[in-house]
Design an enzyme around this catalytic site. Structure first.
Site, mmCIF file in Angstrom:
data_model
loop_
_atom_site.group_PDB
_atom_site.id
_atom_site.type_symbol
_atom_site.label_atom_id
_atom_site.label_comp_id
_atom_site.label_asym_id
_atom_site.label_seq_id
_atom_site.Cartn_x
_atom_site.Cartn_y
_atom_site.Cartn_z
ATOM 1 N N GLY A 181 6.892 -0.147 -14.254
ATOM 2 C CA GLY A 181 5.539 -0.681 -14.155
ATOM 3 C C GLY A 181 5.335 -2.059 -13.582
ATOM 4 O O GLY A 181 4.181 -2.489 -13.470
ATOM 5 N N GLY A 183 5.845 -3.224 -10.476
ATOM 6 C CA GLY A 183 5.638 -3.296 -9.037
ATOM 7 C C GLY A 183 4.220 -3.657 -8.641
ATOM 8 O O GLY A 183 3.254 -3.398 -9.372
ATOM 9 N N CYS A 186 2.133 -0.519 -8.413
ATOM 10 C CA CYS A 186 2.376 0.447 -9.491
ATOM 11 C C CYS A 186 1.305 0.275 -10.562
ATOM 12 O O CYS A 186 0.976 -0.849 -10.948
ATOM 13 C CB CYS A 186 3.758 0.229 -10.101
ATOM 14 S SG CYS A 186 4.151 1.357 -11.458
#
EC number: 1.7.1.7
Length: 348
Positions: A181, A183, A186
């Protein structure tokens, strides 16, 4: 249900405390690392940065350029075997040793992986990539890949906790990919409520991996060169970059025009854009866990790579580390409430 009370930290929560140094110049810092991998036994040396296996970052064009900096590229899994064959025949062994072959975990993926690896013995790295590395199916695929490819370096993930790092290393992974999570494109954390602050994940997972003779790659969460330094300072053996390398000439992304300005689309690999492109859309039973953004074109990637490497060298000089290998031992993190003075906006 239970609650863990320990505070977990991301890169934005800390700075690295400077320390006395005998280094006279940033040019004195050695960024190359040398690793002998646990299962394959292969010895590799190079700068331990990896271009992420996203279809607008982990491209053949990117691999050609980054190999010149001794940097790795995890080439995305959506190239055909024929495209791989053309690439392998057009580059030398030195480029191929800087390439990771990415794969999913289906039977078709397994067959395709073996076909690609058969193209050249110089393809030494495999990157088994799924969003959720906690599934039994994923671990079974890893074991199967290790049985069939005993001499290859296998990087597998993603996970964020020590016990799963140990499970993957014991199941055949040389390197474990850490991050759920963090990114830039993301949305897993907001769609699912699941995740782990990246710096704490790196620190805890590195401890688990190193105890078994494995390595980790910090995947996601880096927005600037200082974050890369923090990841290495926290114990990462490799750092994977997506957003920091996006929108360059080598990204092979779709170019659009917005208000007369050329932009490149960049999206998460679990986004609607990625699923529409590669699997015919978002399945009825799932939600997209990524977003799509348009970024200004940034020119050749080599300028950005030099900036990242320069930031790393500078970080090492601030703590007296003559080699990147020494950065972890020389790092003391301090918790902070702010990172930078933004009176004139955020730094590039």
């Amino acid at each position: 249900m239970r609650i863990e009370e320990d505070l977990k930290l991301g890169f934005k929560d800390v700075l690295i405390r400077p320390k006395r140094s005998t280094l006279k110049s940033r040019s004195d810092v050695e960024l190359a690392r040398e690793y002998r991998f646990k299962h394959s036994g292969w010895q590799w040396s190079g700068v331990p940065l990896i271009a992420a296996n996203m279809d607008t970052v982990g491209t053949f064009s990117m691999a050609r350029v980054l190999a010149g900096f001794d940097v790795l590229t995890a080439v995305h899994k959506h190239y055909s075997v024929e495209q791989w064959q053309s690439f392998v025949s057009s580059v030398g062994e030195e480029t191929l040793r800087h390439v990771m072959v990415s794969t999913g975990t289906s039977e078709a993926d397994f067959i395709k992986l073996r076909q690609i690896l058969a193209l050249s013995p110089s393809l030494k790295f495999i990157c088994i990539d799924v969003a959720n590395g906690y599934s039994e199916h994923f671990v079974d695929f890893l074991r199967r890949a290790r049985d069939v490819c005993p001499d290859k370096v296998i990087c597998a993930g993603n996970v964020v906790t020590g016990e799963m790092v140990e499970e993957l290393i014991l199941s055949g992974a040389d390197i474990v990919k850490v991050g759920i999570g963090p990114g830039s494109v993301c949305t897993t954390r907001v769609k699912t409520g699941v995740g782990y602050p990246q710096l704490s994940a790196v620190i805890e997972c590195a401890d688990a991996a190193h105890g078994l003779g494995g390595q980790i790659v910090s995947d996601g969460g880096c927005t600037m060169p200082g974050d890369v330094a923090k990841a290495f300072g926290g114990g990462a053996d490799f750092v994977m970059l997506g957003g920091m390398l996006a929108a360059h000439a080598e990204c092979e992304g779709r170019i659009v025009e917005e208000q007369g300005r050329k932009m490149m689309l960049f999206y998460g690999m679990s986004s609607a854009s990625a699923m529409n492109r590669h699997v015919g859309g978002v399945a009825d039973y799932r939600a997209a866990e990524g977003k799509t953004v348009s970024l200004p074109l940034r020119g050749p990637v080599e300028n950005t790579v030099r900036d990242i490497l320069g930031g790393l060298r500078s970080a090492c000089t601030y703590v007296g580390a003559s080699r990147l290998k020494e950065l972890t031992k020389r790092t003391t993190f301090i918790r902070v409430a702010e990172q930078e003075n933004r009176v004139f906006g955020r730094a590039d």
